[in-house]
Design a protein around this motif. Structure first.
Motif, PDB file in Angstrom:
ATOM      1  N   LEU A  91       3.006  13.781   9.094  1.00  0.00           N
ATOM      2  CA  LEU A  91       2.353  12.616   9.683  1.00  0.00           C
ATOM      3  C   LEU A  91       1.441  11.925   8.676  1.00  0.00           C
ATOM      4  O   LEU A  91       1.406  10.699   8.590  1.00  0.00           O
ATOM      5  CB  LEU A  91       1.553  13.040  10.915  1.00  0.00           C
ATOM      6  CG  LEU A  91       2.347  13.563  12.110  1.00  0.00           C
ATOM      7  CD1 LEU A  91       1.411  13.948  13.241  1.00  0.00           C
ATOM      8  CD2 LEU A  91       3.353  12.540  12.587  1.00  0.00           C
ATOM      9  N   GLU A  92       0.703  12.719   7.919  1.00  0.00           N
ATOM     10  CA  GLU A  92      -0.184  12.155   6.900  1.00  0.00           C
ATOM     11  C   GLU A  92       0.620  11.429   5.828  1.00  0.00           C
ATOM     12  O   GLU A  92       0.252  10.338   5.376  1.00  0.00           O
ATOM     13  CB  GLU A  92      -1.013  13.282   6.274  1.00  0.00           C
ATOM     14  CG  GLU A  92      -2.072  12.801   5.298  1.00  0.00           C
ATOM     15  CD  GLU A  92      -2.858  13.953   4.709  1.00  0.00           C
ATOM     16  OE1 GLU A  92      -3.976  13.710   4.241  1.00  0.00           O
ATOM     17  OE2 GLU A  92      -2.342  15.083   4.717  1.00  0.00           O
ATOM     18  N   LEU A  93       1.743  12.011   5.427  1.00  0.00           N
ATOM     19  CA  LEU A  93       2.604  11.423   4.407  1.00  0.00           C
ATOM     20  C   LEU A  93       3.182  10.092   4.873  1.00  0.00           C
ATOM     21  O   LEU A  93       3.142   9.093   4.145  1.00  0.00           O
ATOM     22  CB  LEU A  93       3.728  12.402   4.057  1.00  0.00           C
ATOM     23  CG  LEU A  93       4.857  11.862   3.180  1.00  0.00           C
ATOM     24  CD1 LEU A  93       4.322  11.415   1.828  1.00  0.00           C
ATOM     25  CD2 LEU A  93       5.950  12.913   3.002  1.00  0.00           C
ATOM     26  N   CYS A  94       3.709  10.074   6.087  1.00  0.00           N
ATOM     27  CA  CYS A  94       4.337   8.849   6.597  1.00  0.00           C
ATOM     28  C   CYS A  94       3.312   7.720   6.730  1.00  0.00           C
ATOM     29  O   CYS A  94       3.601   6.572   6.375  1.00  0.00           O
ATOM     30  CB  CYS A  94       5.009   9.116   7.936  1.00  0.00           C
ATOM     31  SG  CYS A  94       6.475  10.169   7.803  1.00  0.00           S
ATOM     32  N   GLY A  95       2.129   8.022   7.241  1.00  0.00           N
ATOM     33  CA  GLY A  95       1.090   6.999   7.335  1.00  0.00           C
ATOM     34  C   GLY A  95       0.656   6.504   5.970  1.00  0.00           C
ATOM     35  O   GLY A  95       0.456   5.299   5.757  1.00  0.00           O
ATOM     36  N   GLY A  96       0.534   7.435   4.999  1.00  0.00           N
ATOM     37  CA  GLY A  96       0.134   7.048   3.651  1.00  0.00           C
ATOM     38  C   GLY A  96       1.174   6.187   2.969  1.00  0.00           C
ATOM     39  O   GLY A  96       0.838   5.222   2.275  1.00  0.00           O
ATOM     40  N   VAL A  97       2.450   6.512   3.151  1.00  0.00           N
ATOM     41  CA  VAL A  97       3.517   5.704   2.547  1.00  0.00           C
ATOM     42  C   VAL A  97       3.524   4.301   3.142  1.00  0.00           C
ATOM     43  O   VAL A  97       3.684   3.310   2.420  1.00  0.00           O
ATOM     44  CB  VAL A  97       4.883   6.395   2.738  1.00  0.00           C
ATOM     45  CG1 VAL A  97       6.016   5.452   2.374  1.00  0.00           C
ATOM     46  CG2 VAL A  97       4.961   7.655   1.881  1.00  0.00           C
ATOM     47  N   CYS A  98       3.331   4.196   4.452  1.00  0.00           N
ATOM     48  CA  CYS A  98       3.256   2.866   5.079  1.00  0.00           C
ATOM     49  C   CYS A  98       2.070   2.072   4.527  1.00  0.00           C
ATOM     50  O   CYS A  98       2.168   0.863   4.305  1.00  0.00           O
ATOM     51  CB  CYS A  98       3.138   2.993   6.597  1.00  0.00           C
ATOM     52  SG  CYS A  98       4.645   3.567   7.406  1.00  0.00           S
ATOM     53  N   GLY A  99       0.946   2.749   4.306  1.00  0.00           N
ATOM     54  CA  GLY A  99      -0.202   2.073   3.725  1.00  0.00           C
ATOM     55  C   GLY A  99       0.057   1.631   2.302  1.00  0.00           C
ATOM     56  O   GLY A  99      -0.322   0.527   1.895  1.00  0.00           O
ATOM     57  N   ALA A 100       0.719   2.489   1.512  1.00  0.00           N
ATOM     58  CA  ALA A 100       1.037   2.136   0.131  1.00  0.00           C
ATOM     59  C   ALA A 100       2.010   0.961   0.063  1.00  0.00           C
ATOM     60  O   ALA A 100       1.965   0.163  -0.874  1.00  0.00           O
ATOM     61  CB  ALA A 100       1.623   3.344  -0.590  1.00  0.00           C
TER      62      ALA A 100
END
Length: 430
Positions: free
Chosen positions: A375-384
């Motif tokens: 979940l943290e990874l997916c949110g971070g990738v969307c932010g990036a």
């Protein structure tokens, strides 16, 4: 993007447009438009790549749980635990720890360092506000409000949690929502203000912008904060006068601060930095963006206020974005069809490469190098990728705030970097 331009032999302005569109970044487009002539094709590249940027991240959100080891639910427990501090709860506690006896609330370390406040005490069968001279005693029953994740630790230190069914809170007379405008209180921490001893008032919550939280003793009050004060009527009235309560302040836009912020942003964006004969500047997009981030972080700087109501932010955002895209589209419209006919398939291939390659790199690095939670990874990738629709697709699939928190942490930095990289990309290609 640079590699796509070299491999597909694309013009620099088209490449810059593909770069901005693939990352759905309007500030990056603005930075490119500023450095290119009016008849450039940057808006054409942006228009072609934008759908790929939106759909690519949404598809990533759908496929990521299937491609990675584990499912959404595999990290759901940790996910909920990490967002738990944002949830506010109340607990009635009976004091049983002899080590806190005859201590004032500000002297109890666990209360001082946690997002919890003791707002009321049981007297004569009623929940009443904490008096100014209150000291803890064995058997006292106090009402604690705070971040749910921190309440358990506080209860363990103080005593035992008990039910407060049957108790009624007098919210009409003993609680006030106060909008802070006075310089005597702004910029100071709750620990410095000594509100309990001066007014018999406890600040149980603070609403800042769109976020409501229970403050720690070290948290500072900012101009325009909406604080929830609990106390007796007389003390509340004196605190309201001290805080300079003015209801309209929470919904007002300080045009002076907005104008000064824009001017400072324009001046900062006009500064050019020289690197090996090449010049680099933040531009009219990056300068105001950076100043806005600083003002938003500081809250207030002298007479300048970083607070802007949600309605004003949305209005300025929508109007500014619409006018900018209309202007950019009008300039690029005359060459749109000819550019598509000359490079149509190549532009689509280039856009897909600029979208897909960073997604793959982000997934591999985040999951297998940094061992990030799904979940943290997916949110971070969307932010990036500066993709709000991608975050929306993830949030619709899980009942967790972790993707949003991760997205929020990454998004401002990504937006700033993309805006700075756009003129660098143009310099490399020209």
């Amino acid at each position: 993007a640079w590699l796509v331009a070299v491999l597909l032999n694309l013009h620099p302005d088209l490449t810059a447009g593909l770069f901005a569109g693939a990352l759905t970044s309007t500030p990056a487009l603005a930075a490119a438009v500023e450095r290119l002539p009016p008849d450039s094709q940057v808006a054409v590249g942006y228009g072609v790549a934008y759908p790929f940027g939106v759909l690519g991240v949404i598809i990533f959100a759908e496929l990521a749980p299937r491609l990675l080891i584990g499912k959404w639910t595999s990290s759901q427990g940790d996910a909920e635990q990490s967002v738990e501090p944002a949830r506010i709860a109340r607990q009635l506690v009976r004091i049983q720890n002899p080590r806190v006896v005859q201590k004032r609330l500000r002297e109890v370390r666990v209360l001082k360092n946690s997002n919890c406040q003791v707002s009321r005490v049981v007297k004569d069968g009623r929940l009443t506000p904490i008096p100014a001279d209150f000291q803890l005693q064995i058997g006292d029953e106090v009402l604690i409000i705070g971040a749910k994740a921190n309440l358990e630790e506080v209860v363990e230190v103080l005593g035992e949690g008990i039910s407060f069914d049957g108790y009624v809170l007098d919210v009409e007379r003993q609680r006030r929502r106060v909008i802070v405008t006075s310089k005597a209180i702004t910029g100071k921490s709750l620990e410095e203000l000594h509100l309990l001893s001066k007014f018999g008032v406890t600040i149980s919550r603070i609403q800042r912008h769109d976020v409501e939280f229970v403050p720690r003793a070290s948290d500072r009050i900012q101009l325009g904060d909406a604080v929830t004060a609990v106390g007796e009527v007389e003390g509340l009235e004196r605190f309201v006068a001290f805080a300079g309560h003015r209801e309209r302040t929470f919904d007002e836009t300080d045009l002076i601060s907005l104008s000064v912020g824009l001017i400072l942003g324009i001046l900062l964006g006009s500064v050019e930095f020289q690197f090996d004969g090449n010049s680099l500047s933040l531009g009219m997009a990056g300068g105001p963006l950076l100043v806005g981030l600083l003002f938003g972080h500081l809250g207030n700087f002298g007479f300048l206020v970083g607070h802007m109501p949600r309605a004003a932010r949305l209005l300025l955002s929508e109007v500014g974005l619409s006018l900018f895209l209309m202007q950019a589209g009008s300039q690029a419209g005359k060459s749109f069809l000819s550019t598509i006919s000359d490079h149509g398939l190549l532009l689509c291939v280039g856009a897909m490469m600029i979208v897909v390659v960073p997604l793959i790199v982000g997934i591999v690095a985040g999951r297998y190098l940094f061992r990030m939670d799904i979940l943290e990874l997916c949110g971070g990738v969307c932010g990036a990728m500066t993709s709000t629709p991608g975050l929306g697709a993830i949030s619709a699939k899980v009942d967790s705030g972790v993707p949003t928190a991760s997205y929020s942490a990454v998004y401002p930095l990504a937006l700033m970097i993309v805006t700075i990289l756009t003129p660098i990309l143009l310099s490399l290609l020209q």
